[in-house]
Design a protein around this motif. Structure first.
Motif, PDB file in Angstrom:
ATOM      1  N   LYS A 155      -3.007  11.011   8.008  1.00  0.00           N
ATOM      2  CA  LYS A 155      -1.785  11.271   7.264  1.00  0.00           C
ATOM      3  C   LYS A 155      -2.052  11.286   5.770  1.00  0.00           C
ATOM      4  O   LYS A 155      -2.746  10.432   5.233  1.00  0.00           O
ATOM      5  CB  LYS A 155      -0.742  10.199   7.587  1.00  0.00           C
ATOM      6  CG  LYS A 155       0.595  10.393   6.905  1.00  0.00           C
ATOM      7  CD  LYS A 155       1.561   9.278   7.279  1.00  0.00           C
ATOM      8  CE  LYS A 155       2.895   9.453   6.559  1.00  0.00           C
ATOM      9  NZ  LYS A 155       3.829   8.354   6.887  1.00  0.00           N
ATOM     10  N   SER A 159       1.402   6.209   2.082  1.00  0.00           N
ATOM     11  CA  SER A 159       1.157   5.722   3.433  1.00  0.00           C
ATOM     12  C   SER A 159       0.666   4.285   3.418  1.00  0.00           C
ATOM     13  O   SER A 159       0.151   3.797   2.411  1.00  0.00           O
ATOM     14  CB  SER A 159       0.109   6.609   4.113  1.00  0.00           C
ATOM     15  OG  SER A 159      -0.223   6.151   5.404  1.00  0.00           O
ATOM     16  N   THR A 237       8.794   1.907   1.458  1.00  0.00           N
ATOM     17  CA  THR A 237       7.856   1.490   2.496  1.00  0.00           C
ATOM     18  C   THR A 237       7.534   0.005   2.367  1.00  0.00           C
ATOM     19  O   THR A 237       7.433  -0.715   3.367  1.00  0.00           O
ATOM     20  CB  THR A 237       6.554   2.316   2.408  1.00  0.00           C
ATOM     21  OG1 THR A 237       6.872   3.714   2.424  1.00  0.00           O
ATOM     22  CG2 THR A 237       5.619   2.001   3.559  1.00  0.00           C
TER      23      THR A 237
END
Length: 377
Positions: A155, A159, A237
């Motif tokens: 990915k 992330s 995140t």
């Protein structure tokens, strides 16, 4: 090994454009010798590894300066040799430096500077990495460590990134820019793990970008800092991990009253489900304390509570006492991390644990601190 001398004393480098049939014919006509120890070599042309040389018998040269090269390592060295040959003034493959008793994978000369390029595919002790780097620097050679790209990363963009201790030790070599550069010889692609923010354990947050070797330059590209939109995604995140951490930390703890974190929540009269927004925020350099930020930041307020001190009274001595009390390593980086967190709290107007601060104010200040950190370094 990818370099040998023939019977005529000519240097032979096994580049990718030499086909197996051509090498098989060459093997019939000549013998090969190690450029360093002069002992005889065999040219191996197999199906698993690319063509390479190997000593006929294990000797001092082979055991001291070779790491039992994998197919990935041989292939990567070959590709990087071609890469540097096209972009630098000169490059030597497996060149032995007698003063250092070291043989970097590649010795690159570019614009009157020398670089020792090490393509690291296997674990070696941290002390060995530091010793090699120090040796190069003593001779005005800049060490460049490239590690193989972990297989699990596919990915791109913002992330979660799992980097074990092997990879974490190489982040320090790029401390000012806070990124890790890796190379995948199978896909011929560089991968950048940039704008790294430590979470806990082997988990980091950052931006993942890939760059085909054909598009790379030298000196290597340096990744750009995050835009505000990208940093907001990182922040979101991080908050998700914070929420999951608090749920598991509170529900799964078996220490009871001996758990400092839970005792602090209770004695500070906080909600277990919703701690203040400024508890558990990503402060750059958080890897200096091997706990998730919510834990050591809450513990800091609890320490102030039981010692009857205010945030404004925190000094180097207080930070030292807190680290001892919390059984944390009293390193300079840990001291600086806590000082940075305290300064951040003061900037957003926090005076005590129950101060109400708007989450947008925290984000805006975090992004400003992030930009300032990169500019200062």
């Amino acid at each position: 090994m990818l370099v040998a001398r023939t019977m005529n004393g000519e240097l032979l480098i096994l580049t990718a454009d030499l086909c197996p049939n051509e090498l098989s014919e060459l093997r019939k006509r000549t013998s090969f010798f190690c450029p360093q120890c002069q002992s005889k070599l065999q040219l191996k042309i197999g199906r698993v590894k690319i063509p390479h040389f190997a000593h006929l018998q294990t000797n001092f040269c082979d055991t001291t300066f070779s790491e039992g090269e994998s197919a990935t390592h041989l292939q990567g060295k070959q590709q990087l040799f071609t890469f540097f040959s096209k972009r630098t003034d000169a490059v030597a493959l497996e060149s032995y430096i007698p003063q250092l008793k070291q043989r970097p994978d590649l010795l690159v000369t570019h614009q009157n500077k020398q670089y020792a390029v090490e393509f690291q595919c296997s674990r070696i002790p941290t002390t060995q990495i530091h010793e090699r780097s120090a040796g190069y620097k003593n001779f005005q050679i800049t060490p460049l460590w490239l590690v193989k790209t972990p297989h699990q990363f596919r990915k791109q963009g913002i992330s979660k990134i799992s980097l074990n201790e092997f990879y974490q030790q190489f982040i320090a070599h790029y401390q000012n820019d806070r990124y890790l550069l890796t190379y995948n010889s199978e896909k011929r692609v560089f991968t950048y793990f940039s704008n790294l923010h430590y979470v806990q354990g082997s988990m980091w947050l950052g931006k993942v970008q890939t760059l085909p070797i054909e598009r790379q330059q030298f000196p290597f590209f340096v990744p750009k800092r995050l835009t505000e939109k990208e940093y907001n995604l990182l922040w979101i995140t991080y908050k998700i991990h914070r929420e999951n951490f608090l749920k598991s930390r509170i529900l799964l703890s078996r220490s009871g009253v001996n758990d400092v974190f839970l005792r602090g929540i209770y004695e500070l009269r906080l909600s277990r489900e919703a701690l203040p927004h400024f508890i558990g925020i990503p402060i750059l350099g958080s890897e200096a304390i091997p706990l998730f930020s919510a834990e050591w930041q809450l513990n800091l307020f609890y320490f102030l509570h039981i010692t009857n001190m205010k945030l404004t009274q925190i000094s180097d001595q207080v930070i030292h006492a807190f680290l001892m009390w919390n059984n944390l390593s009293e390193t300079n980086n840990a001291q600086r991390l806590i000082s940075r967190y305290v300064a951040f709290l003061k900037k957003i107007g926090v005076k005590y644990i129950h101060t109400e601060i708007d989450e947008n104010s925290i984000f805006n200040q975090l992004y400003g601190e992030y930009i300032a950190f990169l500019q200062d370094n």
